[in-house]
Design a protein around this motif. Structure first.
Motif, PDB file in Angstrom:
ATOM      1  N   GLY A 379      31.340  46.688  46.442  1.00 35.19           N
ATOM      2  CA  GLY A 379      30.827  45.660  45.707  1.00 35.19           C
ATOM      3  C   GLY A 379      30.931  44.111  46.438  1.00 35.19           C
ATOM      4  N   ALA A 380      31.144  44.439  47.871  1.00 32.88           N
ATOM      5  CA  ALA A 380      31.048  43.056  48.532  1.00 32.88           C
ATOM      6  C   ALA A 380      29.780  42.745  49.322  1.00 32.88           C
ATOM      7  CB  ALA A 380      32.369  43.436  49.826  1.00 32.88           C
ATOM      8  N   ALA A 397      26.177  47.400  49.187  1.00 35.66           N
ATOM      9  CA  ALA A 397      25.287  48.325  48.326  1.00 35.66           C
ATOM     10  C   ALA A 397      23.965  48.575  48.713  1.00 35.66           C
ATOM     11  CB  ALA A 397      25.523  48.018  47.069  1.00 35.66           C
ATOM     12  N   ASN A 398      23.302  47.562  49.268  1.00 34.53           N
ATOM     13  CA  ASN A 398      21.964  47.621  49.876  1.00 34.53           C
ATOM     14  C   ASN A 398      21.763  48.250  51.110  1.00 34.53           C
ATOM     15  OD1 ASN A 398      21.255  46.679  47.027  1.00 34.53           O
ATOM     16  ND2 ASN A 398      21.096  44.624  47.912  1.00 34.53           N
ATOM     17  N   ASN A 399      22.764  48.560  51.709  1.00 31.14           N
ATOM     18  CA  ASN A 399      22.574  48.755  53.125  1.00 31.14           C
ATOM     19  C   ASN A 399      23.599  49.824  53.428  1.00 31.14           C
ATOM     20  OD1 ASN A 399      21.286  46.457  54.907  1.00 31.14           O
ATOM     21  ND2 ASN A 399      22.340  45.549  53.298  1.00 31.14           N
ATOM     22  N   THR A 401      24.547  53.882  54.548  1.00 30.03           N
ATOM     23  CA  THR A 401      24.149  54.874  55.338  1.00 30.03           C
ATOM     24  C   THR A 401      23.443  55.997  54.593  1.00 30.03           C
ATOM     25  OG1 THR A 401      25.983  56.183  55.559  1.00 30.03           O
ATOM     26  CG2 THR A 401      25.702  54.624  57.162  1.00 30.03           C
ATOM     27  N   GLU A 402      22.330  56.678  55.197  1.00 24.79           N
ATOM     28  CA  GLU A 402      21.770  57.663  54.298  1.00 24.79           C
ATOM     29  C   GLU A 402      22.852  58.859  53.720  1.00 24.79           C
ATOM     30  OE1 GLU A 402      18.790  59.354  52.109  1.00 24.79           O
ATOM     31  OE2 GLU A 402      18.771  57.554  53.285  1.00 24.79           O
ATOM     32  N   LYS A 403      23.778  58.975  54.563  1.00 24.02           N
ATOM     33  CA  LYS A 403      24.764  60.217  54.169  1.00 24.02           C
ATOM     34  C   LYS A 403      25.633  59.549  53.350  1.00 24.02           C
ATOM     35  CE  LYS A 403      28.570  62.846  56.356  1.00 24.02           C
ATOM     36  NZ  LYS A 403      29.277  63.113  57.477  1.00 24.02           N
ATOM     37  N   GLN A 404      26.071  58.407  53.274  1.00 25.06           N
ATOM     38  CA  GLN A 404      26.756  57.792  52.318  1.00 25.06           C
ATOM     39  C   GLN A 404      26.016  57.461  50.899  1.00 25.06           C
ATOM     40  OE1 GLN A 404      30.550  56.093  52.358  1.00 25.06           O
ATOM     41  NE2 GLN A 404      29.915  56.977  50.448  1.00 25.06           N
ATOM     42  N   ARG A 405      24.804  57.203  50.991  1.00 23.21           N
ATOM     43  CA  ARG A 405      24.103  56.904  49.827  1.00 23.21           C
ATOM     44  C   ARG A 405      24.193  58.448  48.928  1.00 23.21           C
ATOM     45  NH1 ARG A 405      20.927  53.080  48.991  1.00 23.21           N
ATOM     46  NH2 ARG A 405      20.836  52.540  51.147  1.00 23.21           N
ATOM     47  N   GLN A 406      23.893  59.436  49.783  1.00 22.37           N
ATOM     48  CA  GLN A 406      23.826  60.776  49.018  1.00 22.37           C
ATOM     49  C   GLN A 406      25.079  61.238  48.496  1.00 22.37           C
ATOM     50  OE1 GLN A 406      22.047  63.248  52.188  1.00 22.37           O
ATOM     51  NE2 GLN A 406      20.188  62.640  52.123  1.00 22.37           N
ATOM     52  N   ASN A 407      26.135  60.741  49.195  1.00 21.14           N
ATOM     53  CA  ASN A 407      27.671  61.121  48.890  1.00 21.14           C
ATOM     54  C   ASN A 407      28.311  60.140  47.882  1.00 21.14           C
ATOM     55  OD1 ASN A 407      27.181  63.624  50.308  1.00 21.14           O
ATOM     56  ND2 ASN A 407      28.133  62.639  52.059  1.00 21.14           N
ATOM     57  N   LEU A 408      27.611  59.260  47.296  1.00 22.25           N
ATOM     58  CA  LEU A 408      28.400  58.176  46.631  1.00 22.25           C
ATOM     59  C   LEU A 408      28.420  58.813  45.353  1.00 22.25           C
ATOM     60  CD1 LEU A 408      29.180  55.108  46.733  1.00 22.25           C
ATOM     61  CD2 LEU A 408      27.106  54.622  45.734  1.00 22.25           C
ATOM     62  N   SER A 410      30.519  57.202  42.754  1.00 22.86           N
ATOM     63  CA  SER A 410      30.888  56.374  41.595  1.00 22.86           C
ATOM     64  C   SER A 410      30.380  54.958  41.985  1.00 22.86           C
ATOM     65  CB  SER A 410      32.311  56.153  41.422  1.00 22.86           C
ATOM     66  OG  SER A 410      33.178  55.631  42.296  1.00 22.86           O
ATOM     67  N   GLU A 411      30.408  53.772  41.099  1.00 26.04           N
ATOM     68  CA  GLU A 411      29.909  52.788  41.438  1.00 26.04           C
ATOM     69  C   GLU A 411      31.198  51.867  41.455  1.00 26.04           C
ATOM     70  OE1 GLU A 411      26.994  51.646  41.660  1.00 26.04           O
ATOM     71  OE2 GLU A 411      26.182  53.737  41.500  1.00 26.04           O
ATOM     72  N   ASP A 412      32.405  52.238  41.651  1.00 25.78           N
ATOM     73  CA  ASP A 412      33.623  51.379  41.933  1.00 25.78           C
ATOM     74  C   ASP A 412      33.329  50.226  43.057  1.00 25.78           C
ATOM     75  OD1 ASP A 412      36.027  50.350  42.097  1.00 25.78           O
ATOM     76  OD2 ASP A 412      37.184  52.046  42.499  1.00 25.78           O
ATOM     77  N   PRO A 413      33.324  49.092  42.772  1.00 21.56           N
ATOM     78  CA  PRO A 413      33.135  48.237  43.776  1.00 21.56           C
ATOM     79  C   PRO A 413      34.286  47.849  44.829  1.00 21.56           C
ATOM     80  CG  PRO A 413      33.687  47.109  41.967  1.00 21.56           C
ATOM     81  CD  PRO A 413      33.398  48.468  41.431  1.00 21.56           C
TER      82      PRO A 413
END
Length: 549
Positions: A379-380, A397-399, A401-408, A410-413
């Motif tokens: 959330g930073a 949140a807009n940057n 990595t592809e791997k992180q995006r796939q393995n996210l 929750s939306e916990d900031p």
């Protein structure tokens, strides 16, 4: 006294006769035959100042008998007033044999109204405006006044003549007081010495004054013909200067001027530091409890570190965002006279863990984008610094990595995630240090990330993703410059040759045209002119074909 019987009878007889003949005497007398009518002015006593104006009205009263005509000449005391204007507005009279008109110090009028005329205690005839000329008292009077009855005979039923007393006074204006040391009566000054001055109106014979504190203490007074006064080393507080001006006509006026003095600084005070949202709160609150006598606190001036001062009229101020670390403040409490007392102190903003830069290029060609990888809070917002200067920021949140995006999951900031960011700004050749901070949505900032170093090489340059050695780039630029110079020289020569050729052809054309004109001078027949035009056209066509080559 004793009255004898014979005398008593004689008196009684005479009274009886008088009472009997009184109605007949009234009936046949002028007063009995015609009831009295009068003019009167309103107001009956007029007051006006020199140079100013006022309005006076003339009324008619005929309470017992109808009247239908009135006229008179109003005479003004010309030594004291002058007529400015006259008005028929609201007049009882509806027809005018002589419109009201000003002539010097008189106003003449004559008019009437139709049957049945007017009966009543007061109706307006006209009004006029006068202006004061000279101090004194005079009378407004009527000459040749007449009020005619509505009896078909025009009987003048006026009784007596109206007047109005006019008193003209001189406008008395008191002296106007000013101060060079304390010019504004509503402001406070930290100046104990006072300078006052005033003007001298026309007709003044002298002045007297008193000067004391508002509560009456410390007073002094004097009579003077001067137009200034000085007072030294006066105590703090509110002072009042009262000036009495005496005029040659016996009148007096009073003028006052207020002086406010405060030379003492505010009382010592403390500053309270608060972080409502805990030790990482980047927007702390400073609260001051300063007091001041007699003027009171006007404002606070707060300096944080070396930044521009913050000004507040409130005793509590929420500071702008403060970065983690130790900060130093100076708070000045300033009173309304400009005196101040200052308090110095410091406070600490605790930062949360900063982002981590995990991957970065060590050697970068000039103009080559710099790609960084790291970890931070979801959330930073991350702010990037190069050599201590902020150059970019991006939302984690807009940057991702592809791997992180796939393995996210929750939306916990507050969760730590991996990010990747490419900086495309220009960085000059040389060695540079990069670091970053992360900012939460509430504005609180983290500590610094780890610092990383990289070198921007001057031996190569990135052009559209192609890394070109700088030496090769120099050779290419030199070759391009040589080619450009050669083209310019060739164009110059070609242009010069074309100009020479064009001038030659124009000279040939001129010669042929001159020959044709010479022949036309000898033979001006239509056939000769036609042949000459044909030959000139051919010459022009030849020149056009040469130019196109």
């Amino acid at each position: 006294m004793v009255i004898h019987g014979g005398v008593r009878k004689a008196v009684f007889y005479l009274l009886s006769v008088a009472l009997a003949i009184w109605p007949l005497a009234w009936l046949f007398s002028p007063i009995g035959a015609y009831s009295a009518a009068t003019f009167y002015f309103s107001p009956s006593s007029v007051k006006v100042n020199i140079g100013q104006t006022t309005t006076v009205s003339l009324f008619v009263s005929s309470p017992d008998q109808a009247m239908n005509s009135a006229g008179a000449t109003i005479v003004l005391p010309e030594s004291y007033v002058e007529a400015v204007s006259v008005s028929k507005s609201g007049s009882l009279l509806t027809t005018w044999t002589e419109d009201p008109a000003i002539s010097g110090s008189t106003i003449k009028f004559s008019g009437g109204l139709p049957t049945p005329g007017y009966i009543g205690g007061g109706a307006k005839i006209l009004s006029f405006e006068i202006r004061g000329l000279k101090e004194g008292t005079g009378l407004i009077t009527l000459n040749q006044a007449k009020i005619l009855a509505n009896d078909g005979q025009g009987t003048n039923i006026i009784s007596g003549s109206a007047t109005s007393t006019v008193t003209v006074s001189r406008v008395i204006v008191g002296a106007s007081i000013t101060s060079t040391t304390h010019p504004d009566q509503n402001s406070w000054y930290n100046q104990k010495n006072i300078e006052l001055s005033w003007n001298r109106p026309s007709g003044v014979t002298g002045f007297s004054y008193t000067f004391s504190k508002e509560d009456g203490s410390g007073g002094e007074s004097a009579q003077t013909n001067s137009t200034s006064a000085s007072f030294a080393n006066k105590a703090d507080g509110v002072w009042k200067f009262t000036l009495r001006t005496n005029f040659d006509n016996g009148q007096t006026t009073t003028s006052t001027f207020t002086i406010r003095i405060d030379t003492a600084p505010p009382n010592p005070f403390t500053v309270k530091f608060e972080q409502p949202n805990g030790p990482t709160d980047a927007f702390p609150i400073l609260t001051m409890d300063a007091t001041d006598t007699p003027s009171g606190i006007d404002r606070y001036e707060i300096i944080i570190d070396d930044f521009e001062p913050l000004i507040s009229t409130e005793a509590s101020i929420k500071l702008p965002r403060q970065r983690p670390g130790t900060h130093y403040y100076t708070v000045k409490a300033i009173d309304r006279a400009g005196n101040y007392f200052e308090v110095k102190g410091q406070f600490e903003i605790v930062g949360f863990p900063g982002p981590v830069i995990t991957d970065y290029p060590r050697l970068v060609a000039a103009l080559q984008p710099i790609t960084l990888r790291g970890r931070g809070l979801l959330g930073a917002t991350i702010k990037l610094f190069i050599d201590g200067k902020e150059v970019a920021e991006f939302v984690v949140a807009n940057n991702l990595t592809e791997k992180q995006r796939q393995n996210l999951e929750s939306e916990d900031p507050e969760q730590t995630v991996e990010w990747v960011y490419t900086y495309k700004g220009i960085v000059l050749p040389g060695k540079h240090t990069l670091w970053a901070i992360q900012v939460k949505s509430d504005g609180s900032e983290s500590n610094r990330s780890n610092g990383v170093s990289m070198r921007i090489t001057a031996s190569s340059i990135n052009l559209g993703g192609l890394i070109i050695p700088l030496s090769a780039l120099v050779v290419i630029l030199l070759v391009l410059l040589i080619i450009a110079a050669a083209i310019l020289i060739w164009l110059h020569r070609k242009t010069k040759q074309a100009i020479v050729k064009l001038l030659s052809m124009l000279n040939r054309a001129k010669g042929k045209i001159d020959e044709e004109l010479d022949e036309l001078k000898e033979d001006r027949s239509k056939e000769a002119i036609a042949e000459a035009e044909s030959r000139i056209d051919k010459t022009i066509d030849d020149i056009t074909r040469e130019i196109k080559k």
